[in-house]
Design an enzyme around this catalytic site. Structure first.
Site, PDB file in Angstrom:
ATOM      1  N   CYS A  84     -45.580  31.046  11.948  1.00  0.00           N
ATOM      2  CA  CYS A  84     -45.699  30.091  13.040  1.00  0.00           C
ATOM      3  C   CYS A  84     -44.699  28.953  12.905  1.00  0.00           C
ATOM      4  O   CYS A  84     -45.065  27.811  12.596  1.00  0.00           O
ATOM      5  CB  CYS A  84     -47.129  29.564  13.109  1.00  0.00           C
ATOM      6  SG  CYS A  84     -48.277  30.916  13.330  1.00  0.00           S
ATOM      7  N   GLU A  85     -43.419  29.269  13.081  1.00  0.00           N
ATOM      8  CA  GLU A  85     -42.323  28.298  13.047  1.00  0.00           C
ATOM      9  C   GLU A  85     -41.229  28.870  13.934  1.00  0.00           C
ATOM     10  O   GLU A  85     -40.968  30.075  13.876  1.00  0.00           O
ATOM     11  CB  GLU A  85     -41.710  28.201  11.631  1.00  0.00           C
ATOM     12  CG  GLU A  85     -42.621  27.747  10.535  1.00  0.00           C
ATOM     13  CD  GLU A  85     -42.784  26.245  10.438  1.00  0.00           C
ATOM     14  OE1 GLU A  85     -41.983  25.511  11.051  1.00  0.00           O
ATOM     15  OE2 GLU A  85     -43.735  25.822   9.764  1.00  0.00           O
TER      16      GLU A  85
ATOM     17  N   ARG B   8     -33.319  32.844   3.754  1.00  0.00           N
ATOM     18  CA  ARG B   8     -31.926  32.422   3.925  1.00  0.00           C
ATOM     19  C   ARG B   8     -31.535  32.124   5.367  1.00  0.00           C
ATOM     20  O   ARG B   8     -30.871  31.120   5.622  1.00  0.00           O
ATOM     21  CB  ARG B   8     -30.966  33.428   3.291  1.00  0.00           C
ATOM     22  CG  ARG B   8     -31.176  33.589   1.770  1.00  0.00           C
ATOM     23  CD  ARG B   8     -30.117  34.486   1.132  1.00  0.00           C
ATOM     24  NE  ARG B   8     -28.820  33.851   1.147  1.00  0.00           N
ATOM     25  CZ  ARG B   8     -27.856  34.111   1.988  1.00  0.00           C
ATOM     26  NH1 ARG B   8     -27.999  35.054   2.891  1.00  0.00           N
ATOM     27  NH2 ARG B   8     -26.730  33.447   1.936  1.00  0.00           N
TER      28      ARG B   8
ATOM     29  N   GLY C 270     -20.836  32.047  -8.745  1.00  0.00           N
ATOM     30  CA  GLY C 270     -20.518  31.598  -7.397  1.00  0.00           C
ATOM     31  C   GLY C 270     -19.681  32.510  -6.533  1.00  0.00           C
ATOM     32  O   GLY C 270     -19.489  32.227  -5.351  1.00  0.00           O
TER      33      GLY C 270
ATOM     34  N   PRO D 211     -22.499  35.000 -13.063  1.00  0.00           N
ATOM     35  CA  PRO D 211     -22.671  35.514 -11.698  1.00  0.00           C
ATOM     36  C   PRO D 211     -24.121  35.821 -11.365  1.00  0.00           C
ATOM     37  O   PRO D 211     -24.880  36.302 -12.211  1.00  0.00           O
ATOM     38  CB  PRO D 211     -21.844  36.803 -11.715  1.00  0.00           C
ATOM     39  CG  PRO D 211     -21.881  37.255 -13.141  1.00  0.00           C
ATOM     40  CD  PRO D 211     -21.933  36.004 -13.977  1.00  0.00           C
ATOM     41  N   GLY D 212     -24.518  35.540 -10.148  1.00  0.00           N
ATOM     42  CA  GLY D 212     -25.849  35.890  -9.671  1.00  0.00           C
ATOM     43  C   GLY D 212     -25.722  36.774  -8.441  1.00  0.00           C
ATOM     44  O   GLY D 212     -25.815  37.996  -8.500  1.00  0.00           O
ATOM     45  N   ARG D 213     -25.431  36.117  -7.321  1.00  0.00           N
ATOM     46  CA  ARG D 213     -25.344  36.809  -6.034  1.00  0.00           C
ATOM     47  C   ARG D 213     -24.436  38.055  -6.070  1.00  0.00           C
ATOM     48  O   ARG D 213     -24.786  39.093  -5.527  1.00  0.00           O
ATOM     49  CB  ARG D 213     -24.779  35.818  -5.000  1.00  0.00           C
ATOM     50  CG  ARG D 213     -24.794  36.325  -3.557  1.00  0.00           C
ATOM     51  CD  ARG D 213     -23.986  35.363  -2.657  1.00  0.00           C
ATOM     52  NE  ARG D 213     -24.384  33.997  -2.829  1.00  0.00           N
ATOM     53  CZ  ARG D 213     -25.348  33.385  -2.129  1.00  0.00           C
ATOM     54  NH1 ARG D 213     -25.978  34.033  -1.176  1.00  0.00           N
ATOM     55  NH2 ARG D 213     -25.660  32.123  -2.369  1.00  0.00           N
TER      56      ARG D 213
ATOM     57  N   TYR E  24     -31.378  35.983  -3.821  1.00  0.00           N
ATOM     58  CA  TYR E  24     -32.014  34.853  -3.140  1.00  0.00           C
ATOM     59  C   TYR E  24     -32.876  35.319  -1.964  1.00  0.00           C
ATOM     60  O   TYR E  24     -33.031  34.602  -0.980  1.00  0.00           O
ATOM     61  CB  TYR E  24     -30.954  33.815  -2.705  1.00  0.00           C
ATOM     62  CG  TYR E  24     -30.075  33.375  -3.854  1.00  0.00           C
ATOM     63  CD1 TYR E  24     -30.602  32.580  -4.862  1.00  0.00           C
ATOM     64  CD2 TYR E  24     -28.753  33.800  -3.967  1.00  0.00           C
ATOM     65  CE1 TYR E  24     -29.818  32.194  -5.947  1.00  0.00           C
ATOM     66  CE2 TYR E  24     -27.964  33.434  -5.048  1.00  0.00           C
ATOM     67  CZ  TYR E  24     -28.512  32.630  -6.041  1.00  0.00           C
ATOM     68  OH  TYR E  24     -27.736  32.260  -7.104  1.00  0.00           O
TER      69      TYR E  24
ATOM     70  N   TYR F 191     -30.316  28.351   5.616  1.00  0.00           N
ATOM     71  CA  TYR F 191     -28.873  28.078   5.715  1.00  0.00           C
ATOM     72  C   TYR F 191     -28.258  28.645   6.980  1.00  0.00           C
ATOM     73  O   TYR F 191     -27.045  28.748   7.058  1.00  0.00           O
ATOM     74  CB  TYR F 191     -28.087  28.742   4.578  1.00  0.00           C
ATOM     75  CG  TYR F 191     -28.628  28.726   3.186  1.00  0.00           C
ATOM     76  CD1 TYR F 191     -28.745  27.535   2.469  1.00  0.00           C
ATOM     77  CD2 TYR F 191     -28.946  29.924   2.542  1.00  0.00           C
ATOM     78  CE1 TYR F 191     -29.180  27.554   1.157  1.00  0.00           C
ATOM     79  CE2 TYR F 191     -29.375  29.940   1.228  1.00  0.00           C
ATOM     80  CZ  TYR F 191     -29.493  28.749   0.546  1.00  0.00           C
ATOM     81  OH  TYR F 191     -29.903  28.772  -0.755  1.00  0.00           O
TER      82      TYR F 191
END
Ligand SMILES: *Cc1c(COP(=O)(O)O)cnc(C)c1O
Length: 415
Positions: A346-347, A316, A243, A278-280, A374, A320
């Site tokens: 198309c958004e 992302r 995290g 840990p990832g990010r 991510y 978010y």
């Protein structure tokens, strides 16, 4: 410019990741394309690995941040264990040569087939998130004539002060077991011969910039460990999750070794080994998304840079409202305008960045920074868009670590 990526450099030929010009990457592999720096990943891992002695702490990379086999392989070679959340991630780790014994299986809804496979290959520990999951694991282990190594993931009910979508350690979140219920469940687990109680775990959220919620969660975990000990339950490890946040814009990220040492300090009088997931913070600042401007569109109210990467490639910002630095690969002089950098999907939520001051012309390359975590992992084929290629650079060399998806692959499973 002070980039949030340690190995991104300005050269006479524009931006380079390590010693490879991004123009070379675009010419060789096309765009959109994810580009990662091996050196940046290894340096980030070394900051974790050397913070505490190996007998004191184990580092398990959270595969969901970026599961590319080449990245898993280089982390395995440096001694990483792995935190997984699905059978797919387990098979990735095994395919990359990772050791099953060093795998932590997290996740709130592990399926029976996933549990069976994890037992069959002999993973290190299941981080159990509910009473029902504990019962299911015990049942499957009995059927297979195995003992399942388990830890309970407790929910310490602390506010990680991050985006609500990546906050996991509050009572209202679906994750973990309330501290008040943990002792009873540990007792139950201890009475089941097919379970081997090895640890306790927590993980309170992602992109944490302030380490104090982590320290607070550690206190709650320690209280639980001491309570278990008084009740005759001894554990081998304490898993404090992942995290830790990274710099996307102007944030001050936590000092990794300092945070690990501060956490270890809290457990100085405990014999259990610590674990981190840990990832990010291992891969986020090591990667970027390279994209090309297709068109410029000067509207009455807004200028748009229409680029060849979209929300399907990097979700992302749409998901978010995340902010990624966007920089021209070869800067040009000329009028600066405030662009919304948007993709072909198309958004109206298909944007990579809004209101960016840039001098641009059609055909220019842009680098979307700090997209190593991510990014590709959350990509999709929405709008029948093949997912981008992935390239790993090291020094002056570069190689493809995932080919751009061939179009036929998009419908290969369809009738
Ligand atoms: C996602 C996750 C991690 C990694 O989080 P980062 O913010 O990427 O470090 C670690 N542990 C668990 C259980 C997770 O779900």
């Amino acid at each position: 410019m002070n980039f949030p990526m340690p190995t991104l450099r300005v050269t006479a030929h524009g931006l380079a990741l390590e010693d490879v010009p991004l123009t070379t990457i675009a010419a060789t592999y096309g765009t959109p394309c994810y580009v990662y720096s091996r050196t940046a990943i290894e340096e980030a891992f070394e900051r974790y690995r050397t913070a505490l002695p190996p007998e004191r702490a184990e580092i398990c990379y959270a595969v969901k941040a970026n599961g590319n086999l080449s990245i898993l392989r280089l982390l395995a070679a440096r001694g990483a264990g792995f935190d997984i959340v699905s059978r797919g991630e387990l098979e990735r780790v095994l395919a990359a040569g990772g050791e099953a014994k060093r795998v932590v299986f997290s996740g709130v809804a592990k399926g029976a087939a996933e549990i069976r496979r994890a037992l069959e290959v002999g993973i290190g520990v299941f981080n159990v998130e509910s009473a029902a999951e504990l019962t299911r694991i015990a049942h499957i282990a009995r059927e297979m004539g195995r003992r399942a190594p388990v830890a309970l993931r407790i929910n310490p009910d602390v506010d990680p002060k991050t985006h609500p979508y990546i906050s996991t350690g509050l009572k209202r979140n679906k994750f973990g077991i309330p501290v008040a219920e943990a002792l009873a469940l540990y007792r139950q687990a201890k009475s089941m011969p097919e379970l081997e109680l090895v640890g306790i775990a927590c993980h309170i959220g992602s992109q944490l910039l302030d380490p104090s919620p982590l320290l607070e969660a550690a206190e709650r975990v320690k209280d639980a460990v001491e309570q278990l000990e008084r009740n005759g339950i001894a554990l081998r490890h304490i898993d404090l999750g992942g995290g830790l946040g990274i710099r996307y814009r102007d944030e001050t990220p936590p000092d990794i070794p300092a945070v690990l040492r501060a956490l270890a300090e809290r457990f100085a009088d405990r014999p259990e080994r610590l674990m981190f997931e840990p990832g990010r913070s291992l891969v986020g600042n090591a990667g970027l998304l390279l994209t090309r401007v297709e068109y410029l569109k000067h509207g009455e109210e807004q200028d748009f840079a229409l680029v060849d990467a979209g929300m399907n490639d990097l979700m992302r910002p749409a998901l978010y409202d995340a902010w990624h630095e966007i920089v021209p690969v070869v800067p040009r002089s000329g009028p600066v305008r405030r662009y919304d950098v948007v993709g072909p999907v198309c958004e109206s939520s298909d944007f990579l960045g809004r209101g960016r001051e840039l001098a641009l012309e059609a055909g220019d390359l842009l680098a979307v920074l700090s997209a190593g975590a991510y990014g590709m992992a959350m990509s999709s084929n929405y709008n029948a868009r093949p997912r981008p290629a992935e390239v790993l650079v090291e020094g002056a060399t570069h190689r493809l670590i995932r080919a751009r998806e061939p179009l036929e692959a998009l419908w290969a499973l369809e009738q």
